[in-house]
Motif scaffolding. Structure first.
Motif, mmCIF file in Angstrom:
data_model
loop_
_atom_site.group_PDB
_atom_site.id
_atom_site.type_symbol
_atom_site.label_atom_id
_atom_site.label_comp_id
_atom_site.label_asym_id
_atom_site.label_seq_id
_atom_site.Cartn_x
_atom_site.Cartn_y
_atom_site.Cartn_z
ATOM 1 N N GLU A 66 -29.356 -9.333 -51.315
ATOM 2 C CA GLU A 66 -28.083 -9.347 -52.010
ATOM 3 C C GLU A 66 -28.204 -9.689 -53.492
ATOM 4 O O GLU A 66 -27.318 -10.286 -54.081
ATOM 5 C CB GLU A 66 -27.103 -10.283 -51.313
ATOM 6 N N TYR A 67 -29.347 -9.336 -54.091
ATOM 7 C CA TYR A 67 -29.483 -9.534 -55.533
ATOM 8 C C TYR A 67 -30.490 -8.542 -56.093
ATOM 9 O O TYR A 67 -31.344 -8.026 -55.391
ATOM 10 C CB TYR A 67 -29.937 -10.949 -55.863
ATOM 11 N N ILE A 68 -30.355 -8.281 -57.385
ATOM 12 C CA ILE A 68 -31.341 -7.508 -58.136
ATOM 13 C C ILE A 68 -31.627 -8.307 -59.397
ATOM 14 O O ILE A 68 -30.706 -8.699 -60.117
ATOM 15 C CB ILE A 68 -30.819 -6.096 -58.493
ATOM 16 N N ASP A 69 -32.892 -8.577 -59.646
ATOM 17 C CA ASP A 69 -33.288 -9.348 -60.816
ATOM 18 C C ASP A 69 -32.886 -8.590 -62.075
ATOM 19 O O ASP A 69 -33.178 -7.403 -62.224
ATOM 20 C CB ASP A 69 -34.801 -9.565 -60.794
ATOM 21 N N GLU A 70 -32.200 -9.274 -62.984
ATOM 22 C CA GLU A 70 -31.720 -8.589 -64.189
ATOM 23 C C GLU A 70 -32.864 -8.045 -65.045
ATOM 24 O O GLU A 70 -32.669 -7.098 -65.807
ATOM 25 C CB GLU A 70 -30.835 -9.506 -65.028
ATOM 26 N N ASP A 71 -34.066 -8.582 -64.929
ATOM 27 C CA ASP A 71 -35.214 -8.075 -65.679
ATOM 28 C C ASP A 71 -35.656 -6.704 -65.176
ATOM 29 O O ASP A 71 -36.339 -5.972 -65.884
ATOM 30 C CB ASP A 71 -36.400 -9.045 -65.590
ATOM 31 N N ASP A 72 -35.272 -6.361 -63.941
ATOM 32 C CA ASP A 72 -35.635 -5.066 -63.362
ATOM 33 C C ASP A 72 -34.642 -3.960 -63.716
ATOM 34 O O ASP A 72 -34.839 -2.814 -63.349
ATOM 35 C CB ASP A 72 -35.751 -5.182 -61.841
ATOM 36 N N ILE A 73 -33.577 -4.297 -64.423
ATOM 37 C CA ILE A 73 -32.545 -3.321 -64.763
ATOM 38 C C ILE A 73 -32.799 -2.810 -66.187
ATOM 39 O O ILE A 73 -33.020 -3.587 -67.113
ATOM 40 C CB ILE A 73 -31.137 -3.955 -64.678
#
Length: 67
Positions: A56-63
């Motif tokens: 339930e999350y995506i690391d903002e560095d991967d965006i």
């Protein structure tokens, strides 16, 4: 990198430079024919995305915020 990818890279390295350039252009055309907009996920990208969605999350560095 998969075993098959490493084998392909090893074979291409055996070729003269002009043939390496030809092989590169061929692979580039194959990839563009398969995914002209580079929107499909690789197997590893798909796995990372599924793990992130299940957590339930995506690391903002991967965006890529610029695209």
């Amino acid at each position: 990198m998969s075993t098959k990818t490493m084998q392909i890279a090893d074979m291409i390295e055996m070729l003269p430079e002009d043939e390496q350039n030809f092989a590169f252009e061929l692979v580039k055309r194959l990839v563009l024919a398969w995914d002209p907009d580079f929107t499909k996920l690789t197997a590893s990208e798909k796995k990372e995305l599924e793990e992130a969605e299940n957590g339930e999350y995506i690391d903002e560095d991967d965006i890529d915020w610029d695209s």
